[in-house]
Write an enzyme that holds these catalytic residues in place. Structure first.
Site, short mmCIF file in Angstrom:
data_model
loop_
_atom_site.label_atom_id
_atom_site.label_comp_id
_atom_site.label_asym_id
_atom_site.label_seq_id
_atom_site.Cartn_x
_atom_site.Cartn_y
_atom_site.Cartn_z
N HIS A 1 -36.74 42.73 -6.69
CA HIS A 1 -37.85 43.07 -7.58
C HIS A 1 -38.01 41.99 -8.66
CE1 HIS A 1 -40.38 45.99 -9.90
NE2 HIS A 1 -39.90 45.29 -10.91
N GLU A 2 -36.90 41.59 -9.28
CA GLU A 2 -36.97 40.58 -10.35
C GLU A 2 -37.36 39.21 -9.81
OE1 GLU A 2 -36.98 41.51 -13.34
OE2 GLU A 2 -36.28 43.55 -12.96
N HIS B 1 -41.05 39.06 -9.57
CA HIS B 1 -41.71 38.78 -10.85
C HIS B 1 -41.82 37.27 -11.07
CE1 HIS B 1 -42.36 42.70 -12.48
NE2 HIS B 1 -41.08 43.03 -12.59
N GLU C 1 -45.71 45.59 -11.79
CA GLU C 1 -44.58 46.39 -11.30
C GLU C 1 -44.82 46.84 -9.86
OE1 GLU C 1 -41.47 47.20 -12.83
OE2 GLU C 1 -42.26 45.43 -13.85
N ASP D 1 -42.61 45.74 -6.65
CA ASP D 1 -42.01 46.74 -5.74
C ASP D 1 -42.38 46.44 -4.29
OD1 ASP D 1 -40.84 48.12 -7.81
OD2 ASP D 1 -42.32 49.73 -7.87
#
Length: 491
Positions: free
Chosen positions: A140-141, A144, A205, A209
């Site tokens: 997930h990070e 980003h 977000e 995901d």
């Protein structure tokens, strides 16, 4: 391997210094710590290039090193770096190098920021039950970063005034590293207080995901990892008045858990065996980086072994050995580690702990023999090199440690652990010039340029007739002064 704690400095001061330094004109910003960097121009950001992201990322990382408990544990760092790189290798849109680091913090949290930096709290190891759960957070990070969410947020604020964008950049750093402080900072920053900004973050977000799950699967992990971890957090903190930091920065409505389940169901079911090294890292975090007392940690693993309540017996035994080591029951710990080494004589978790036991027993010759043999097998291993260098220093053979550490620094100029060990080595040798020089490099990595210059001035005084060393120090002083002037120019 254990090291002394670095002195922590004011977080807010470091943030201010880095933010100011990164919004300067060409005359100052083009030379940053001796590297040629592009002009950032004014703080108003019309386009936020990858080059700028890397500059900001480096500065933010320096601020975090100075003020947060960044973990200098080579075996834990190697584990999280290998896990992160496995995910990055299967991610799409990778445009920058990635740097994974751990914070000694029991809060359940992870964050990403400019230049491929991903921070993971040790609390995540305590909360995750499988490597796929931990990997889902990292994926997930990573997304980003690959999707450039912070840069896209800045682009969305392109009409903001320069001062507002400066405040936004400072608030971003505060938020990723300390959300409870960061949200207060955001409230004073008009660019981040609008509803459109909040909605934009929610879109990020969802994107993280969706793409993160794809990365997770491509890397060979269980797609259920994300949903399992989300559900666990939702259940644990459903009625709490103080949710973990991760839920402050990553809101968790029921719809998000449902979407994660539905997304995972789109992939064919397959058996994903868990990884022993994850459970060894979890055991290490439970003993060394949790709120457990030494006695409580020992009881935890004694209970696991008695009830056979574990996924890997080796991990429960390893945790027990670490707890015994902390209680200074060295012979008992040594017996367990030797039994584990018979099963896997190249496992870095076992070798690191075996070294700690031998050093605690002052059996330096045996430790050095073991590590020198391992270094021949793994010449590029940070874990082996750092342990061997540390053992040389403890054994009053610091001269042998220096070339090992210089090689580590050559491979990674931002290796604070290597600089710290180099400082220790020169201290043992009473080489005042190089002791101060090494200290200066540590301070520069922590964004303390004034302190670094002071240390270099001390190094200069002790260098006497060594012309090459004097020239080297003079050059480094000039580099640090340019950085210091860049900060002072806007004060």
């Amino acid at each position: 391997m254990h090291l002394r704690k670095s002195t922590l400095r004011s977080f807010s001061k470091s943030i201010l210094a880095c933010t100011l330094a990164l919004t300067l004109s060409t005359s100052h910003a083009s030379r940053y710590i001796g590297n040629d960097l592009p002009d950032l121009g004014t703080a108003a950001v019309n386009t936020f290039s990858l080059e700028k992201e890397i500059i900001y990322g480096d500065a933010y990382m320096r601020a975090i090193r100075s003020s947060a408990p960044v973990l200098e544990d080579p075996v834990m760092n190697q584990y999280i770096t290998e896990l992160g790189n496995k995910l990055v290798a299967n991610a799409t849109g990778v445009k920058t190098p990635f740097y994974f680091f751990l914070l000694n913090n029991n809060e359940i949290n992870a964050f990403a920021f400019f230049g491929g930096h991903v921070g993971i709290h040790t609390g995540l190891f305590l909360a995750a039950d499988t490597e796929s759960e931990l990997a889902s957070v990292l994926a997930h990070e990573i997304t980003h970063v690959t999707q450039r969410h912070l840069a896209r947020s800045i682009e969305a604020q392109s009409n903001a005034a320069p001062a507002t964008v400066v405040g936004m950049l400072g608030a971003i750093l505060l938020t990723v590293a300390a959300p409870q402080v960061g949200f207060a900072a955001m409230a004073t920053t008009q660019a981040l207080a609008t509803q459109s900004k909040i909605n934009y973050t929610r879109l990020h977000e969802k994107e993280a995901d969706r793409i993160g799950t794809q990365t997770l699967v491509e890397a060979g992990f269980d797609p259920e990892g994300a949903a399992d971890f989300f559900a666990k957090l939702a259940t644990r903190y459903r009625y709490t008045t103080k949710p973990p930091q991760m839920l402050l920065t990553h809101p968790l409505p029921e719809s998000r858990i449902t979407e994660a389940r539905n997304r995972a169901n789109q992939y064919p079911h397959r058996f994903i065996p868990d990884n022993l090294n994850f459970h060894l890292a979890k055991a290490r975090a439970q003993v060394r980086y949790s709120n457990f007392s030494d006695v409580a940690a020992l009881s935890l693993f004694d209970s696991q072994l008695k009830r056979k309540n574990y996924q890997f017996e080796q991990a429960a035994l390893y945790g027990r050995a670490l707890a015994l080591l902390k209680l200074e029951r060295l012979d008992e710990a040594d017996e367990i580690i030797d039994s584990l080494l018979k099963q896997d004589d190249e496992n870095l978790f076992y070798l690191d702990t075996k070294t700690d036991i031998l050093v605690a027993k002052q059996q330096y010759t045996q430790a050095i023999k073991m590590l020198e043999h391992q270094l021949n097998l793994k010449p590029n291993s940070l874990v082996i090199s750092a342990n061997l260098a540390n053992t040389y220093i403890e054994a009053n053979q610091a001269t042998k440690a220096i070339p090992l550490l210089e090689e580590l620094i050559f491979l990674n100029r931002k290796n604070r652990l290597a600089y710290q060990l180099l400082f220790d080595a020169y201290s043992k040798l009473e080489n005042k010039a190089m002791q101060h020089y090494s200290k200066a490099e540590i301070m520069a990595l922590n964004a303390d340029y004034k302190g670094a210059i002071d240390q270099l001035n001390f190094a200069y005084r002790y260098s006497k007739g060594d012309q090459l060393q004097l020239a080297r120090i003079e050059a480094r002083i000039r580099q640090f002064k340019r950085a210091e002037k860049a900060i002072e120019a806007l004060k």
